[in-house]
Design an enzyme around this catalytic site. Structure first.
Site, PDB file in Angstrom:
ATOM      1  N   LYS A 242      65.022 -35.641 -36.647  1.00 14.37           N
ATOM      2  CA  LYS A 242      66.220 -36.260 -37.227  1.00 14.37           C
ATOM      3  C   LYS A 242      65.843 -37.426 -38.142  1.00 14.37           C
ATOM      4  CE  LYS A 242      69.160 -34.754 -33.388  1.00 14.37           C
ATOM      5  NZ  LYS A 242      68.100 -34.050 -32.625  1.00 14.37           N
TER       6      LYS A 242
ATOM      7  N   CYS B 228      72.543 -33.220 -26.091  1.00 12.63           N
ATOM      8  CA  CYS B 228      72.377 -31.761 -26.000  1.00 12.63           C
ATOM      9  C   CYS B 228      72.756 -31.312 -24.598  1.00 12.63           C
ATOM     10  CB  CYS B 228      70.959 -31.338 -26.382  1.00 12.63           C
ATOM     11  SG  CYS B 228      69.658 -32.082 -25.385  1.00 12.63           S
TER      12      CYS B 228
END
Length: 441
Positions: free
Chosen positions: A115, A231
């Protein structure tokens, strides 16, 4: 795949009529993705040279699915940093962070760095990225990825959110909190996580997330945006965490996550986003976008530029077609070019204070692998440009000696015009300078 009974009971309660479809998704294949690194190559140019059969990931601008039997990490284009291998759903948080050139951005829980690289591609070398992970062993792959993908305007830190906040309160335009979580959304990707979930006490995560989110909020400017992602499917780590934060912070508002590519609204919070494995081609993910609406912004002064060492200036004149300017910092013989927006920090465990240019020992400069990866072919005077199919490419990546024509001295070794590293040529024999810890085995 055998899923824990307690997990299944929780999901049945959450999903109701959708539970059977959710359960069936675990008998289906997982999806594989890569994201083009637009710091080095445009999506259009990459698609022209890509050896893979790719299809677009709908919630990204530069992400693609690839087929399961492909091994993209074994292509030299991977070593030249042209793409990052990443689970498709994990590409979504940065897409909604709305990073612009010149922004100051914090990736608070960053390892292994996918990211952060995505953020850097949005910054395009402008502004500043602070990428942090509190786990010292996880920082090593973070550093490697930052360097392999040519990120230069970066401060890599291995520290706590609290200590970061003491240095950067009200500093950032954007903050990403990809929070540590119970990981339920990744069971299909990695069955080992099921055993961890059964063995570990997952009740620890909300307290951890709460502390991280509170510190992250303090580091955001008024008007700045923060993406909180996990997640996992657990509501306590997702919607309930966001609702609690909003109840305790009336200077924040919840913005809408656009429901593109089959992203669903949240459970009781319509504005947040849910990525469900039975509704889209990816694993489980949660997204919330917050904006700071009130507070005080602090004034920060960037560090004044420091003159580059003479030995690096000599290296530039002899080897480079470009000139680097800015704030040159030497730490333990390592020479860095700090980001232009770098400020004075105290007591932080900085692992990389900008682009690591190389080492200065006894007034002699030795260039780093990171410098090679941050350059373009046109930036260097002597270049050995190999075709991707040339056996010398693999020899170079293995650290072997190469015999080739060229001009004596430091050469930038490239594959199809994209840098892999340095080598020193002497009468047709190339002394391999590829980073030892990166070499193919």
């Amino acid at each position: 795949m055998k899923l824990p009974v307690k997990f299944l009971d929780n999901m049945k309660e959450i999903l109701n009529d959708e539970f059977d479809a959710f359960l069936k998704s675990y008998d289906e294949k997982r999806y594989y993705g890569l994201r083009v690194n637009t710091l080095k190559i445009s999506v259009e140019e990459f698609l022209k040279i890509s050896p893979f059969n790719l299809s677009k990931i709908p919630w990204t601008r530069d992400g693609f699915y690839y087929e399961e039997d492909v091994r993209p990490a074994k292509s030299p284009f991977y070593n030249s940093g042209l793409y990052y291998i990443q689970e498709p759903s994990a590409m979504s948080p940065v897409e909604f962070l709305d990073v612009k050139r010149g922004h100051k951005v914090l990736d608070l829980c960053a390892a292994p760095g996918g990211k952060s690289i995505q953020i850097a591609s949005r910054l395009q070398g402008e502004g500043m990225l602070v990428t942090n992970d509190i786990n010292s062993s996880r920082v090593k792959p973070l550093v490697k990825n930052i360097e392999m993908y040519g990120v230069s305007n970066v401060l890599v830190v291995n520290d706590s959110p609290n200590r970061l906040c003491k240095n950067f309160e009200g500093f950032f335009d954007r903050v990403l909190v990809d929070a540590p979580c119970s990981g339920e959304g990744m069971f299909r990707k990695d069955e080992k996580l099921i055993k961890s979930w059964e063995k570990d006490d997952i009740s620890i995560y909300p307290d951890m997330q709460r502390e991280i989110l509170d510190e992250a909020a303090k580091m955001l400017k008024v008007g700045g945006k923060l993406v909180y992602s996990t997640c996992t499917f657990n509501k306590d780590e997702n919607e309930n965490m966001i609702q609690e934060f909003l109840d305790n912070n009336d200077n924040f508002e919840l913005l809408n996550i656009e429901k593109i590519g089959e992203i669903s609204e949240g459970l009781g919070l319509e504005e947040v986003g849910r990525l469900w494995p039975h509704k889209l081609n990816g694993e489980g993910h949660f997204l919330a976008l917050l904006q700071k609406t009130d507070g005080e912004n602090k004034e920060y002064k960037s560090l004044k530029d420091k003159k580059k060492p003479e030995c690096f200036e000599e290296f530039e004149k002899e080897n480079m077609n470009t000139t680097l300017n800015g704030n040159f910092i030497t730490i333990n013989d390592n020479l860095y070019l700090a980001p232009k927006d770098m400020i004075q920090t105290k007591n932080l465990k900085a692992v990389r204070t900008g682009l690591l240019l190389g080492k200065v020992v006894k007034n002699r400069f030795k260039p780093s692998q990171a410098l090679a990866m941050a350059l373009k072919k046109e930036d260097f005077k002597r270049v050995i440009n190999l075709d991707v199919g040339d056996p010398n490419v693999i020899k170079y990546l293995k650290g072997e000696t190469i015999f080739t024509d060229g001009e004596n001295g430091f050469n930038l070794i490239c594959v199809n015009g994209y840098p892999l590293g340095f080598g020193k040529l002497n009468r047709g024999t190339l002394k391999n300078g590829y980073e030892k810890s990166w070499r193919w085995v």
